[in-house]
Write an enzyme that holds these catalytic residues in place. Sequence first.
Site, PDB file in Angstrom:
ATOM      1  N   GLY A  24       0.787  -1.226   0.000  1.00  0.00           N
ATOM      2  CA  GLY A  24       0.000   0.000   0.000  1.00  0.00           C
ATOM      3  C   GLY A  24       0.816   1.271   0.000  1.00  0.00           C
ATOM      4  N   ASP A  26       2.805   4.485  -1.277  1.00  0.00           N
ATOM      5  CA  ASP A  26       2.852   5.350  -2.450  1.00  0.00           C
ATOM      6  C   ASP A  26       3.648   6.598  -2.098  1.00  0.00           C
ATOM      7  OD1 ASP A  26       1.053   7.364  -1.334  1.00  0.00           O
ATOM      8  OD2 ASP A  26      -0.580   5.947  -1.719  1.00  0.00           O
ATOM      9  N   TYR A  34      -3.054  -0.713   6.957  1.00  0.00           N
ATOM     10  CA  TYR A  34      -4.459  -0.761   6.555  1.00  0.00           C
ATOM     11  C   TYR A  34      -5.324  -1.067   7.778  1.00  0.00           C
ATOM     12  CZ  TYR A  34      -3.470  -0.605   1.520  1.00  0.00           C
ATOM     13  OH  TYR A  34      -3.099  -0.221   0.254  1.00  0.00           O
ATOM     14  N   LYS A 218      -2.032  -0.556 -12.572  1.00  0.00           N
ATOM     15  CA  LYS A 218      -1.749   0.803 -12.080  1.00  0.00           C
ATOM     16  C   LYS A 218      -0.389   0.862 -11.407  1.00  0.00           C
ATOM     17  CE  LYS A 218      -4.188   3.076  -8.817  1.00  0.00           C
ATOM     18  NZ  LYS A 218      -5.488   3.539  -8.307  1.00  0.00           N
ATOM     19  N   LYS A 220       2.255   3.393  -9.117  1.00  0.00           N
ATOM     20  CA  LYS A 220       2.409   4.577  -8.272  1.00  0.00           C
ATOM     21  C   LYS A 220       3.570   5.419  -8.781  1.00  0.00           C
ATOM     22  CE  LYS A 220      -0.871   3.520  -5.381  1.00  0.00           C
ATOM     23  NZ  LYS A 220      -2.018   4.402  -5.068  1.00  0.00           N
ATOM     24  N   ASP A 248      -0.558   6.986 -10.852  1.00  0.00           N
ATOM     25  CA  ASP A 248      -1.218   7.560  -9.670  1.00  0.00           C
ATOM     26  C   ASP A 248      -0.183   8.301  -8.829  1.00  0.00           C
ATOM     27  OD1 ASP A 248      -2.578   8.081  -7.330  1.00  0.00           O
ATOM     28  OD2 ASP A 248      -3.154   6.008  -6.933  1.00  0.00           O
ATOM     29  N   ASN A 250      -0.940  10.291  -6.134  1.00  0.00           N
ATOM     30  CA  ASN A 250      -1.351  10.468  -4.738  1.00  0.00           C
ATOM     31  C   ASN A 250      -1.119  11.882  -4.199  1.00  0.00           C
ATOM     32  OD1 ASN A 250      -0.752   7.315  -4.958  1.00  0.00           O
ATOM     33  ND2 ASN A 250      -2.272   7.670  -3.362  1.00  0.00           N
ATOM     34  N   GLU A 274      -3.913   9.785 -12.053  1.00  0.00           N
ATOM     35  CA  GLU A 274      -4.767   9.835 -10.861  1.00  0.00           C
ATOM     36  C   GLU A 274      -4.171  10.729  -9.781  1.00  0.00           C
ATOM     37  OE1 GLU A 274      -6.012   5.947  -9.713  1.00  0.00           O
ATOM     38  OE2 GLU A 274      -6.316   6.478  -7.609  1.00  0.00           O
ATOM     39  N   GLU A 300     -10.819   9.474  -4.467  1.00  0.00           N
ATOM     40  CA  GLU A 300     -10.710   8.709  -3.222  1.00  0.00           C
ATOM     41  C   GLU A 300     -10.593   9.629  -2.011  1.00  0.00           C
ATOM     42  OE1 GLU A 300      -6.848   6.784  -4.332  1.00  0.00           O
ATOM     43  OE2 GLU A 300      -6.323   7.140  -2.254  1.00  0.00           O
ATOM     44  N   ASP A 323     -15.570   6.431  -3.557  1.00  0.00           N
ATOM     45  CA  ASP A 323     -15.027   5.648  -2.457  1.00  0.00           C
ATOM     46  C   ASP A 323     -16.200   5.253  -1.567  1.00  0.00           C
ATOM     47  OD1 ASP A 323     -12.141   5.376  -0.753  1.00  0.00           O
ATOM     48  OD2 ASP A 323     -13.968   5.436   0.451  1.00  0.00           O
ATOM     49  N   HIS A 350     -12.464   3.666  -6.361  1.00  0.00           N
ATOM     50  CA  HIS A 350     -11.260   3.421  -5.570  1.00  0.00           C
ATOM     51  C   HIS A 350     -11.524   2.203  -4.691  1.00  0.00           C
ATOM     52  CE1 HIS A 350      -9.071   4.199  -1.616  1.00  0.00           C
ATOM     53  NE2 HIS A 350      -8.109   3.966  -2.473  1.00  0.00           N
ATOM     54  N   ALA A 351     -10.551   1.299  -4.631  1.00  0.00           N
ATOM     55  CA  ALA A 351     -10.716   0.159  -3.724  1.00  0.00           C
ATOM     56  C   ALA A 351      -9.359  -0.171  -3.117  1.00  0.00           C
ATOM     57  CB  ALA A 351     -11.330  -1.021  -4.449  1.00  0.00           C
ATOM     58  N   GLY A 352      -9.136  -1.423  -2.777  1.00  0.00           N
ATOM     59  CA  GLY A 352      -7.921  -1.752  -2.050  1.00  0.00           C
ATOM     60  C   GLY A 352      -8.186  -1.586  -0.573  1.00  0.00           C
ATOM     61  N   GLU A 381     -11.081  -0.936  -9.163  1.00  0.00           N
ATOM     62  CA  GLU A 381      -9.745  -1.224  -8.646  1.00  0.00           C
ATOM     63  C   GLU A 381      -9.743  -2.550  -7.880  1.00  0.00           C
ATOM     64  OE1 GLU A 381      -8.052   1.850  -6.156  1.00  0.00           O
ATOM     65  OE2 GLU A 381      -6.029   1.048  -6.474  1.00  0.00           O
TER      66      GLU A 381
END
Lengths: 447, 447
Positions: A24, A26, A34, A218, A220, A248, A250, A274, A300, A323, A350-352, A381
């Site tokens: 996760g 970025d 998480y 995707k 980062k 992406d 971020n 993104e 997101e 989201d 947006h997911a994950g 995603e």
Amino acid sequence: MHSTTITQVRVIDLRFPTSRDHIGSDAVNVDPDYSAAYCILETDSGLEGHGLTFTLGRGTDLVVSAIQHISTGIRGRTLEELTRDLNALYLNLTGDTQFRWLGPEKGVIHLAVSAVLNAVWDLYAKSEGKPVWALLADMTPAEIVRCIDFRYISDALSVEDAIELLTRGKLGQSERLAQLEREGYPAYTTSVGWFGFSDDKIRTLCQQALSEGWTHFKLKVGGAEQDDLRRGHIVREQIGWTNKLMVDANQRWGVEEAIRRTRLLAELNPWWMEEPTSPDDILGHARIRQESGVRIATGEHCHNAVMFKQLLQAEAIDVCQIDSCRVASVNENLAILLMAAKFGVPVCPHAGGVGLCEYVQHLSVFDFLSVSCSLENRVIEYVDHLHEHFVAPVAIRRGHYLLPKAPGYSAQILPASLAEFSFPYGQTWQASSEQNGKVDEVHIIHA
Amino acid sequence: MHSTTITQVRVIDLRFPTSRDHIGSDAVNVDPDYSAAYCILETDSGLEGHGLTFTLGRGTDLVVSAIQHISTGIRGRTLEELTRDLNALYLNLTGDTQFRWLGPEKGVIHLAVSAVLNAVWDLYAKSEGKPVWALLADMTPAEIVRCIDFRYISDALSVEDAIELLTRGKLGQSERLAQLEREGYPAYTTSVGWFGFSDDKIRTLCQQALSEGWTHFKLKVGGAEQDDLRRGHIVREQIGWTNKLMVDANQRWGVEEAIRRTRLLAELNPWWMEEPTSPDDILGHARIRQESGVRIATGEHCHNAVMFKQLLQAEAIDVCQIDSCRVASVNENLAILLMAAKFGVPVCPHAGGVGLCEYVQHLSVFDFLSVSCSLENRVIEYVDHLHEHFVAPVAIRRGHYLLPKAPGYSAQILPASLAEFSFPYGQTWQASSEQNGKVDEVHIIHA
């Protein structure tokens, strides 16, 4: 029919130590654990509503406290009473005359509203014996519209607009459902290109993802210019130029820097760029879109429907990334799906995180069945972490989400996982020096 | 010079039961208990930095928790280290890689950053023996610029723009200071027209305010059309048509409703219409401004400099209402003052609440001395509640704020008041049934 009364709301601070493996990571979120502020609506009928909002570790306790405040609005009430007017429930949970000063409808308190409403939708769908997408698809246009707060969006989407879109969405619904049953809903993977992964790891993961049937990938970005391009070309070497590559950043850049960097990345032929800049910068996104010539995606971190409305009105985005937890659950996402459809912008959620894949599949399925009625330029995603903790995890086949069938909203976590990862007393954290959020464990992105 | 180390940060949940007298009531905030998440930076030199962020009662505990998290970034550090690079400090307090997910830079966690930074500025000014406005006015343009985060605003205000404005602002500064010494800074009163006040009370308060020398009056609107107009005409009967009347709807309407209602209120000849719709709706404010023909004001709920930037870029406002606590203290307000000056929009700070009048006077004085260098169309809000709890309260003379002279940022509360109004164990709350935030005490605006 026996009524279901919510007797108690249990709230859990749940944290998975994902930062230990750079999962996760970025350009901005370098060490996410998480996490979720998780709530369980206990009832007198034996059914339970489970809901969560996704967080990154430190501060989850704030959302837990906010849920405890907000859930006073549902404790002791019956499910029938709550679902009779779901917009009234939204207004009730967001309208506390003192609490709303802390937002309104943004940040910690809105994340908390989302968790509570997610749990209500889970309970509602379970009581009807349907997955949330089917509960929604079976509603009449008038019933859907009664879930939505039009106060601040009616200049862009009137009740009549919504009814018209949803009425049209009833046509051909069974054919679209059959299509999803056969093929699933298309997805993309973010698991190949986290910021903290080595070049070799990216190569290996791309090969593995290709062999599993993925076609959208995707990466980062937001590091040094040459690093971003090198990593991008590594992915292109692996996946070729017909598969889709998204990048992406971020939120890493200011507007002018974002224009420059996006132009540089254009040589990778990205399908979208993104979060090139601050998530609050609607006009900035519009300018980046216009001046870079690359399709722009964001959402997101877009904190409510009023912000999405403006992104659409300003023609700032080509891809609308809803989201399931930052805005207020199904209620607010219905508004956003309908606005996106009216403005002709595809929704790619947006997911994950944890639970987000489980949630957003319902929203995208409903979008296809009843709102946009299209799969064109639409992908959900997918990130392949932490699904093993769910009672009914997402199922992926050759880069597609298979239709979820279990009643509810799919984000119920196994009791053993709730116990092991609860913070700070679960087994995972008791053994760790991180449990007290010590000063030396805090990482600052800009320092 | 002996260095000052921050040894401890004390955080207090402070609530005044103002709702018992309808003080501060408006169309949305019907029962505010003016409150603060309050922090005290204790040092090894005997100096203390006091800082607060304003809240409305319930939920103040969330901000208190957030301050406890965020203050890990300053505990054990020296004042010299923190003030050497005040933008680095801002980035440090807002950049926690896990915590920022809860914002970023908005809502509960940003209110908390504001309290901590307000306390740092208080400590800094005390250590220099100056009020904050003088500390700022004595800084070089380069020193001011080093307090500002330009990441997301440089497309609207470059470092060079800021230096140029501030360099120009040095000219004639002593004459402007002499003017403020003689006359004070112009103000307006909101105390005559709270939503919960009867017509007779409004008449009496207008007469009293006129006799005290006030020339600018604000009325809360957003009720029934005829009630708003009746109350407006009552105020006009009392104050006449040369004195200024402003109206404030506190976000009550959607965009189209706001246009219609603002046009109706035009018969009162309002000097501005404040918060006609959602504070997040930049494009909505622009449209209301264009289609109503009335000057538009907003900002007290504008959550960061990126939002202010867009309000200015979209030509959405005629009056920029900074807040000393919603955005991140002096740092972020310096950015907003400079952007407003560049776009030629006057700044009229939001105040009232508790401590806001004490704070914003410093910002407006600095704006006049060094940034906009103008008093035209500029007034600071004034509300006459709770000043008795401050060590160095604001002083008002004939509708003007007198220059604050005590070193620091003026929002230090007396120890006895901190004890009496701390929640839930202070004397005021122990005697009250409200102390547990019982369900039946929660008021929902829309229900």
